[in-house]
Design a protein around this motif. Sequence first.
Motif, PDB file in Angstrom:
ATOM      1  N   UNK A  92       0.825  -1.214   0.000  1.00 26.43           N
ATOM      2  CA  UNK A  92       0.000   0.000   0.000  1.00 26.43           C
ATOM      3  C   UNK A  92       0.860   1.266   0.000  1.00 26.43           C
ATOM      4  N   UNK A  93       2.102   1.147   0.492  1.00 23.97           N
ATOM      5  CA  UNK A  93       2.999   2.306   0.518  1.00 23.97           C
ATOM      6  C   UNK A  93       3.765   2.473  -0.789  1.00 23.97           C
ATOM      7  N   UNK A  94       3.536   1.601  -1.766  1.00 25.97           N
ATOM      8  CA  UNK A  94       4.251   1.658  -3.046  1.00 25.97           C
ATOM      9  C   UNK A  94       4.081   3.029  -3.703  1.00 25.97           C
ATOM     10  N   UNK A  95       5.203   3.621  -4.079  1.00 22.44           N
ATOM     11  CA  UNK A  95       5.169   4.926  -4.717  1.00 22.44           C
ATOM     12  C   UNK A  95       5.024   6.081  -3.750  1.00 22.44           C
ATOM     13  N   UNK A  96       5.042   5.798  -2.452  1.00 21.97           N
ATOM     14  CA  UNK A  96       4.859   6.863  -1.467  1.00 21.97           C
ATOM     15  C   UNK A  96       5.763   6.696  -0.263  1.00 21.97           C
ATOM     16  N   UNK A 129      -0.595 -21.395   0.243  1.00 21.44           N
ATOM     17  CA  UNK A 129      -0.773 -21.804  -1.141  1.00 21.44           C
ATOM     18  C   UNK A 129      -0.690 -20.665  -2.130  1.00 21.44           C
ATOM     19  N   UNK A 130      -0.303 -19.486  -1.676  1.00 21.20           N
ATOM     20  CA  UNK A 130      -0.226 -18.309  -2.544  1.00 21.20           C
ATOM     21  C   UNK A 130       1.232 -17.987  -2.849  1.00 21.20           C
ATOM     22  N   UNK A 131       1.534 -17.697  -4.088  1.00 15.26           N
ATOM     23  CA  UNK A 131       2.877 -17.292  -4.503  1.00 15.26           C
ATOM     24  C   UNK A 131       2.751 -16.129  -5.477  1.00 15.26           C
ATOM     25  N   UNK A 132       2.982 -14.923  -4.971  1.00 16.25           N
ATOM     26  CA  UNK A 132       2.818 -13.723  -5.795  1.00 16.25           C
ATOM     27  C   UNK A 132       3.914 -12.718  -5.464  1.00 16.25           C
ATOM     28  N   UNK A 133       4.110 -11.781  -6.377  1.00 17.45           N
ATOM     29  CA  UNK A 133       5.052 -10.685  -6.186  1.00 17.45           C
ATOM     30  C   UNK A 133       4.271  -9.375  -6.272  1.00 17.45           C
ATOM     31  N   UNK A 134       4.343  -8.565  -5.214  1.00 19.24           N
ATOM     32  CA  UNK A 134       3.637  -7.280  -5.188  1.00 19.24           C
ATOM     33  C   UNK A 134       4.646  -6.140  -5.188  1.00 19.24           C
ATOM     34  N   UNK A 135       4.427  -5.079  -5.945  1.00 18.07           N
ATOM     35  CA  UNK A 135       5.367  -3.946  -5.948  1.00 18.07           C
ATOM     36  C   UNK A 135       5.365  -3.235  -4.586  1.00 18.07           C
ATOM     37  N   UNK A 136       6.540  -2.840  -4.144  1.00 16.57           N
ATOM     38  CA  UNK A 136       6.648  -2.153  -2.846  1.00 16.57           C
ATOM     39  C   UNK A 136       7.894  -1.271  -2.848  1.00 16.57           C
ATOM     40  N   UNK A 137       7.875  -0.254  -3.681  1.00 12.86           N
ATOM     41  CA  UNK A 137       8.989   0.693  -3.735  1.00 12.86           C
ATOM     42  C   UNK A 137       8.548   1.965  -3.018  1.00 12.86           C
ATOM     43  N   UNK A 138       9.112   2.213  -1.846  1.00 18.05           N
ATOM     44  CA  UNK A 138       8.630   3.317  -1.020  1.00 18.05           C
ATOM     45  C   UNK A 138       9.800   4.031  -0.347  1.00 18.05           C
TER      46      UNK A 138
END
Length: 620
Positions: A92-96, A129-138
């Motif tokens: 949620x903080x991605x880009x901020x 059982x979840x395998x994902x990549x979420x953006x998190x550049x903050x």
Amino acid sequence: MIAFTDIVGMDLAKQALMLLAVDPALGGVVIPSAVGSGKSTLARAFADILPEGTPFVELPLNVTEDRLIGGVDLEATLASGVRVVQHGVLTKAHGGVLYVDSLSLLDSSAVSHIMDAMSRGEVLVEREGLSEVHPAKFMLVGTYDPTDGEVRMGLLDRIGIIVPFTAQNDYRARKKIVSIVIGTRNSEDTEDELRMLRGLIGAAREQLRHVSITSEQVQALIQTALSLGVEGNRVDIFTVRAALASAALAQRTDVEEEDMKLAIKLILIPRATRMPEREAEADEMSPQEEPPPQEEPEAEDEEAPADTPDSDADADEEQKDTPDMIEELMMDAIETELPDNILNISLASKKKAKSGSRGEALNNRRGRFVRAQPGEMKSGKVALIPTLISAAPWQETRRRDKKMAGRPKTALIISKDDVKIKRFRDKSGTLFIFMVDASGSMALNRMRQAKGAVASLLQNAYVHRDQVSLISFRGKQAQVLLPPSQSVDRAKRELDVLPTGGGTPLASALYLGWETAKQARTKGISQIMFVLITDGRGNIGLQAAFDPDAAKPSKEDLEKEIEALSGSICADGIAAIVVDTQMNYLSRGEAPKLAQKLGGRYFYLPNAKAEQIVEAALSF
């Protein structure tokens, strides 16, 4: 809420946040400051000057792992029948901005996830059982009170700017703060100022791509970092970026000296591990050491090619390039209005190899699993996979053994030598064992000092996983008044009524403290410190603690008894300090001798306050 422009007395922190707003690649800003300085208010007001729509997410200290990195939203999944993925706080903080108040108190697992996200710029979610990549550049903005503890060095390494710790505001600044908070402010003027700052930051972001820095300036910044003992190449990059951002804020196309000074002040000085030393001038060389004059080359050799290549000449030029500009730049930045003990409270890594330092300890019961080692099943938790790996190569041999005959071929034969036990790493803290002389006329004063010191240490005991124990010795034997504890309420109950007067069973106190330390080590506490508040005069033997009718030993026997106990305590690696409460004209030097036998330190504090005793204990 108080606006960014209304905050008083934190100009350097404001500059730091504005540099971060101009260049988010600086990673973040950490603001260490005392309670009530306005650091948290300033950090939250940072959102006012960021471009519209920039996320500003505050991370609570008690955040759970699924809320931090995300996972499957079970309620939504059960309601819809389709797997619903919930994004974590880091995403949620991605880009901020991700803001953490009391950064030094954040759980170590949360710190590890933040460090990983800052390095990758994304969050890896591997759970349920979840395998994902979420953006998190903050950008990370953190505030904390240095008295609560230190911030993990791995996290600080990924954050560019650390605002140097400064003292509280003066009278005029505090008066202005009060008038702003309780007075009436013109909201239109405030909004105009914020709009102007947002415009300035937007223009600086555009200007940043046009700002240049010379190779000599880069070399000067790197040389400054080396002179201050700052380690790591990442810091050099942060320093150059900060100088470029400072020039962009001033709408310049070239980096100037004031930009470099600000970069040194915000990047290098808080990480400094030593004070730079001025090198001796080259012209101070004695006449005997002057090199002999070189003979002029003969005419026929003038057209001959030089023996030294151009690259060597350039290297020599760089080697001798310790220009006055670098030294003046560094010293000017250091001699600013910073606290005198800036390097003592530096956030740079301090190597703590002493017994009384806080740290982590290995054990067989709890904490983070770090390795497996040979052991018996009853001594800890079995590391199943390492045990199976150890047993696997010997299966054929063991099946051919007559002793193993008759077992099913599918059975896995495991011997005692194969068993591997899990070793865990856990924060162990320090156990402070206060041993207070409750005999004689000074007993009440010593008890008052000890109670204050115990209460003071317990206030922050939870932060460092510390525990405190109190032993009183008087009459025939020593007595544990407070077993190892972190509870302030329990300490107050146990210490309300303290008997005083009688003989001085110093040997009994040392023995009881030693036994308490042994028991604590069986519970995973490896770092132990004795704090003896006494004049060092023991006149009751150890035998009296077990037999009240025992004969009084001679002075020589008492000294041998105390020396033997002290030697055993020192050999066990238990740190010790002796606080001498006896007036100088009455002292016979017993307390310094006791400190020497224990291998500890001696403090002469006849009228000590509780804070002085705590400071002495924590300084060892």
